[in-house]
Scaffold this motif. Structure first.
Motif, PDB file in Angstrom:
ATOM      1  N   ALA A 186     -24.013 -28.846  33.839  1.00  0.00           N
ATOM      2  CA  ALA A 186     -22.785 -28.418  33.168  1.00  0.00           C
ATOM      3  C   ALA A 186     -22.187 -29.522  32.309  1.00  0.00           C
ATOM      4  CB  ALA A 186     -21.761 -27.953  34.195  1.00  0.00           C
ATOM      5  N   LEU A 187     -22.602 -30.757  32.507  1.00  0.00           N
ATOM      6  CA  LEU A 187     -22.074 -31.878  31.728  1.00  0.00           C
ATOM      7  C   LEU A 187     -22.907 -32.156  30.477  1.00  0.00           C
ATOM      8  CD1 LEU A 187     -21.301 -34.334  34.678  1.00  0.00           C
ATOM      9  CD2 LEU A 187     -19.732 -32.752  33.558  1.00  0.00           C
ATOM     10  N   PHE A 188     -23.892 -31.296  30.191  1.00  0.00           N
ATOM     11  CA  PHE A 188     -24.808 -31.538  29.079  1.00  0.00           C
ATOM     12  C   PHE A 188     -24.865 -30.319  28.158  1.00  0.00           C
ATOM     13  CE2 PHE A 188     -26.148 -34.556  32.212  1.00  0.00           C
ATOM     14  CZ  PHE A 188     -26.687 -35.634  31.518  1.00  0.00           C
ATOM     15  N   PHE A 235     -25.522 -35.413  26.528  1.00  0.00           N
ATOM     16  CA  PHE A 235     -24.368 -35.491  27.422  1.00  0.00           C
ATOM     17  C   PHE A 235     -23.087 -35.193  26.630  1.00  0.00           C
ATOM     18  CE2 PHE A 235     -20.885 -37.882  29.412  1.00  0.00           C
ATOM     19  CZ  PHE A 235     -20.946 -37.358  30.702  1.00  0.00           C
ATOM     20  N   VAL A 236     -22.316 -34.201  27.107  1.00  0.00           N
ATOM     21  CA  VAL A 236     -21.082 -33.819  26.409  1.00  0.00           C
ATOM     22  C   VAL A 236     -19.867 -33.921  27.319  1.00  0.00           C
ATOM     23  CG1 VAL A 236     -22.270 -32.311  24.777  1.00  0.00           C
ATOM     24  CG2 VAL A 236     -21.475 -31.384  26.967  1.00  0.00           C
ATOM     25  N   GLY A 237     -20.047 -34.404  28.532  1.00  0.00           N
ATOM     26  CA  GLY A 237     -18.911 -34.545  29.439  1.00  0.00           C
ATOM     27  C   GLY A 237     -18.354 -33.194  29.851  1.00  0.00           C
ATOM     28  N   PHE A 238     -17.039 -33.043  29.679  1.00  0.00           N
ATOM     29  CA  PHE A 238     -16.363 -31.812  30.097  1.00  0.00           C
ATOM     30  C   PHE A 238     -16.141 -30.856  28.926  1.00  0.00           C
ATOM     31  CE2 PHE A 238     -15.185 -34.914  33.340  1.00  0.00           C
ATOM     32  CZ  PHE A 238     -15.433 -34.202  34.501  1.00  0.00           C
ATOM     33  N   ARG A 276     -14.461 -25.656  26.405  1.00  0.00           N
ATOM     34  CA  ARG A 276     -14.856 -24.461  25.646  1.00  0.00           C
ATOM     35  C   ARG A 276     -14.670 -23.207  26.483  1.00  0.00           C
ATOM     36  NH1 ARG A 276     -21.166 -23.170  24.101  1.00  0.00           N
ATOM     37  NH2 ARG A 276     -20.845 -21.013  23.380  1.00  0.00           N
ATOM     38  N   LEU A 277     -14.967 -23.321  27.769  1.00  0.00           N
ATOM     39  CA  LEU A 277     -14.861 -22.175  28.664  1.00  0.00           C
ATOM     40  C   LEU A 277     -13.419 -21.680  28.759  1.00  0.00           C
ATOM     41  CD1 LEU A 277     -16.794 -20.579  30.609  1.00  0.00           C
ATOM     42  CD2 LEU A 277     -15.922 -22.050  32.431  1.00  0.00           C
ATOM     43  N   LEU A 278     -12.485 -22.597  28.879  1.00  0.00           N
ATOM     44  CA  LEU A 278     -11.081 -22.215  29.029  1.00  0.00           C
ATOM     45  C   LEU A 278     -10.535 -21.525  27.790  1.00  0.00           C
ATOM     46  CD1 LEU A 278      -9.699 -25.377  30.882  1.00  0.00           C
ATOM     47  CD2 LEU A 278     -10.288 -23.146  31.858  1.00  0.00           C
ATOM     48  N   TYR A 322     -23.686 -24.507  29.052  1.00  0.00           N
ATOM     49  CA  TYR A 322     -22.525 -23.625  29.085  1.00  0.00           C
ATOM     50  C   TYR A 322     -22.651 -22.620  30.223  1.00  0.00           C
ATOM     51  CZ  TYR A 322     -18.692 -20.805  27.239  1.00  0.00           C
ATOM     52  OH  TYR A 322     -17.485 -20.148  27.081  1.00  0.00           O
ATOM     53  N   GLY A 323     -23.860 -22.112  30.450  1.00  0.00           N
ATOM     54  CA  GLY A 323     -24.075 -21.199  31.563  1.00  0.00           C
ATOM     55  C   GLY A 323     -23.808 -21.866  32.907  1.00  0.00           C
TER      56      GLY A 323
END
Length: 317
Positions: A56-58, A68-71, A76-78, A286-287
């Motif tokens: 989920a961090l990538f 690596f994209v962190g949070f 994006r989800l929120l 993202y999934g």
């Protein structure tokens, strides 16, 4: 003249040392018995869960780079309206299916425990028929029953002057249809759990309550429900966990757009949204973030239900 030196004799084990070794064996034996479960759980449960948090961090491309994209995936989800729509659909279907299912199972278990029926064992075992029926077959049958043009339910509504309802194309209609499928599948299993627990309650308690003037409702409220407290807690928690992960019914209920459960995502659940993003669009990062959010939601609601359900206290005489 030669002298023969005899080998040193082994010191006999003292009784205290033997007792210590036996005590250690007795203490370690239970852990050895349950170790296979925890080993299998670690391999197939804990490791995949931790790996999901990691992915989920990538920005994870299954056949490309892993950036690596962190949070960022959670940010994006929120802000994704599709996620909130799927979350609302999941909670709505869960409530519509779980609450009636548990109430109907509780009443049926109480009835089967007290009613004097012929072929009682047959009626009790028939409760398992929905549970052992294929989910795909159940979905096909209920989809036909709720069909707009040829469904049995719309035919019955037409007899009282109500026009045909397109359940699948409306939000509340599709939620109700899927909830009925889920409740029908699980109410029999839950009924048998409650019935098995009720049969462990001594009959003398009900007989004493009847002598004291307690009717059927008071016996149900003050004897049956408190006696079922551990099983009620168990079924509420497991129904919460299973209901929030519903996948098969909304996937099979429509043939035109199965991953979105309709053209406007009116019945797409979080698991369907996760599958669409992860395996439909290959956005594994993202999934995985959706999976983490679903995990947190399940833990939160299951814990809340556990706290609320444990407030049911046995009656004190």
């Amino acid at each position: 003249m030669t002298t023969t030196v005899s080998p040193p004799q082994a010191r006999p084990e003292s009784e205290s040392e033997t007792q210590v070794r036996q005590n250690w064996s007795e203490r370690l034996a239970p852990y050895a018995y349950i170790a296979p479960f925890f080993l299998i759980f670690a391999i197939f449960g804990l490791v995949p869960l931790l790996f999901t948090f990691y992915v989920a961090l990538f920005d994870w491309n299954p056949i490309g780079e892993h950036v690596f994209v962190g949070f960022d995936n959670f940010t994006r989800l929120l802000g994704d309206t599709r996620f909130w729509n799927a979350a609302w659909n999941t909670i709505s279907i869960w409530l519509l299916s779980t609450v009636p299912q548990l109430l109907v199972a509780l009443l049926l278990a109480h009835l089967l425990n007290h009613a004097r029926l012929r072929l009682a064992l047959f009626w009790r075992m028939s409760m398992l028929v929905p549970y052992i029926t294929s989910v795909a077959a159940t979905t096909i049958v209920f989809a036909q029953m709720f069909d707009r043009d040829y469904g049995l339910l719309n035919w019955l509504l037409g007899l009282v002057g109500v026009g045909p309802i397109d359940f699948l194309q409306s939000g509340w209609g599709s939620h109700a249809m899927i909830a009925v499928m889920v409740a029908w599948r699980w109410f029999g299993y839950t009924t048998l759990l409650y019935l098995a627990s009720l049969q462990a309650v001594p009959r003398t308690i009900y007989e004493a309550a009847a002598v004291d003037g307690a009717g059927a409702w008071k016996q149900f409220r003050h004897i049956s429900i408190p006696s079922l407290r551990p099983v009620i807690v168990f079924t509420i928690v497991t129904s919460t966990i299973g209901g929030l992960q519903i996948f098969t019914e909304p996937l099979l209920v429509t043939t035109t757009s199965p991953l979105t459960c309709g053209p406007v995502r009116q019945c797409q659940t979080l698991t369907l949204f996760l599958y669409e993003q992860g395996f439909g669009q290959f956005q594994f990062g993202y999934g995985s973030a959706i999976g983490v959010a679903l995990f947190v939601l399940i833990i939160a609601l299951a814990s809340l239900n556990y706290v609320l359900s444990t407030r049911i206290r046995p009656e004190r005489g």
